[in-house]
Design an enzyme around this catalytic site. Structure first.
Site, mmCIF file in Angstrom:
data_model
loop_
_atom_site.group_PDB
_atom_site.id
_atom_site.type_symbol
_atom_site.label_atom_id
_atom_site.label_comp_id
_atom_site.label_asym_id
_atom_site.label_seq_id
_atom_site.Cartn_x
_atom_site.Cartn_y
_atom_site.Cartn_z
ATOM 1 N N ALA A 32 0.350 -1.283 0.195
ATOM 2 C CA ALA A 32 -0.125 0.285 -0.466
ATOM 3 C C ALA A 32 0.404 1.069 0.238
ATOM 4 C CB ALA A 32 -0.834 0.029 1.000
ATOM 5 N N SER B 132 -1.998 2.740 4.199
ATOM 6 C CA SER B 132 -1.622 1.287 4.901
ATOM 7 C C SER B 132 -2.971 0.991 5.791
ATOM 8 C CB SER B 132 -0.506 0.764 4.717
ATOM 9 O OG SER B 132 -0.156 -0.150 5.830
ATOM 10 N N HIS C 195 -1.254 -1.577 7.855
ATOM 11 C CA HIS C 195 -0.461 -1.287 9.011
ATOM 12 C C HIS C 195 -0.320 -0.015 10.233
ATOM 13 C CE1 HIS C 195 1.186 -5.089 8.249
ATOM 14 N NE2 HIS C 195 1.104 -5.500 7.092
ATOM 15 N N ASP D 215 1.171 -8.657 10.525
ATOM 16 C CA ASP D 215 1.207 -9.835 9.489
ATOM 17 C C ASP D 215 2.318 -11.388 10.237
ATOM 18 O OD1 ASP D 215 0.747 -8.868 7.031
ATOM 19 O OD2 ASP D 215 2.819 -7.475 7.382
ATOM 20 N N GLU E 265 -3.086 -12.455 0.718
ATOM 21 C CA GLU E 265 -2.308 -12.297 1.946
ATOM 22 C C GLU E 265 -2.575 -13.712 3.035
ATOM 23 O OE1 GLU E 265 -1.098 -8.451 2.926
ATOM 24 O OE2 GLU E 265 -0.238 -7.988 0.789
ATOM 25 N N HIS F 189 -1.853 -11.867 6.630
ATOM 26 C CA HIS F 189 -2.360 -10.285 7.348
ATOM 27 C C HIS F 189 -3.209 -10.267 7.949
ATOM 28 C CE1 HIS F 189 -2.463 -5.637 5.953
ATOM 29 N NE2 HIS F 189 -3.465 -6.073 6.249
#
Length: 273
Positions: free
Chosen positions: A173, A178, A180, A187, A236, A239
């Site tokens: 991203a 993002s 995160h 993750d 993913e 994630h």
């Protein structure tokens, strides 16, 4: 013939007459009795088709039926409160961040970041609530399935995301877009490092356990394999995004796998600009 010789004959005749009278009287009495009994029986039988029914009806009328119990009040069906948390506020655990929904402000930084005490590749930071949930989930994986999990990445600041972003918009991203950066993402991989940050992680014991159990701890697999056209990112399986147990359980129960679909938001396969 003398007087003494005629008495027995007279007595016998009288006796016979008396016997006859008695028999006749008895017969009359029997007949009367039979008539009375027959009349009584006939009356009862004749009354049976209507009398019995009438008696039953009278009895029913005399004993009123109990009133039916009132129907219980209708119970309200619990519905999920879609407004319990904001999907726009970056401090909300439900904030939806995708290619059409950047953080506001884009350099947002949570004010309750803590160190997450789990095995890791790089020391992870997360918001306190998400950190507590990760610890509980890692403990459950170990205790229930004998699996050892580890963090590969967690909170990343705007500046860190600038370094991570490689220009491939299906893999990473842009800064400010993002998940995160929310402090609600980790993750996760196997502590052994097997298939870390690779699609094959989804087929490992650790990946399968997380896929099936993460919702119990408030996490969702944010980028499923069949939803790239909705999320804008490739599969993913590592994630995991914290949204709280209420939302993760509701999504699991309804079989909805993306935040965009759950909240009725537009699909975000590409950036608006």
């Amino acid at each position: 013939m003398s007087e003494s010789s005629t008495r027995p004959v007279v007595s016998e005749a009288v006796h016979r007459r008396r016997m006859i009278v008695a028999l006749v009287a008895t017969a009359v009495l029997v007949g009367v009795a039979a008539f009375v009994v027959g009349a009584a029986s006939g009356g009862s039988a004749g009354a049976s088709p209507t009398g019995s029914k009438g008696s039953a009806g009278a009895a029913e009328t005399a004993s009123p039926r109990p009133a039916p119990e009132a129907a219980p009040p209708a119970q309200a069906v619990p519905t999920f409160d879609m407004t319990a948390h904001s999907i726009d506020d970056p401090d909300s655990i439900w904030v939806v961040v995708d290619k059409l929904r950047p953080l506001d402000p884009q350099d947002y930084e949570p004010d309750d970041l803590v160190d997450v005490p789990v095995a890791h590749t790089w020391a992870p930071l997360m918001r306190q609530e998400a950190s507590d949930a990760v610890v509980a989930m890692f403990d459950a994986a170990a205790n229930e399935a004998g699996l050892s999990l580890a963090s590969n990445s967690a909170y990343r600041s705007y500046s860190t995301q600038e370094e991570v972003y490689d220009g491939d918009d299906t893999l990473t991203a842009r800064p400010g877009y993002s998940e995160h950066q929310t402090g609600l993402v980790m993750d996760i991989g196997a502590e052994s490092g097997d298939c870390s940050l690779a699609a094959c992680f989804g087929d490992t014991e650790e990946g399968i356990w997380l896929r099936d159990n993460a919702y119990r701890f408030g996490f969702i697999l944010r980028y499923p394999a069949d939803k790239t056209d909705v999320t804008g990112y490739e599969y993913e399986p590592w994630h995991f995004r914290y949204v709280g147990v209420d939302l993760s359980t509701e999504m699991h129960a309804r079989g909805i796998t993306t935040l965009e679909e759950f909240f009725g938001l537009p699909a975000a396969p590409d950036y608006a600009e």
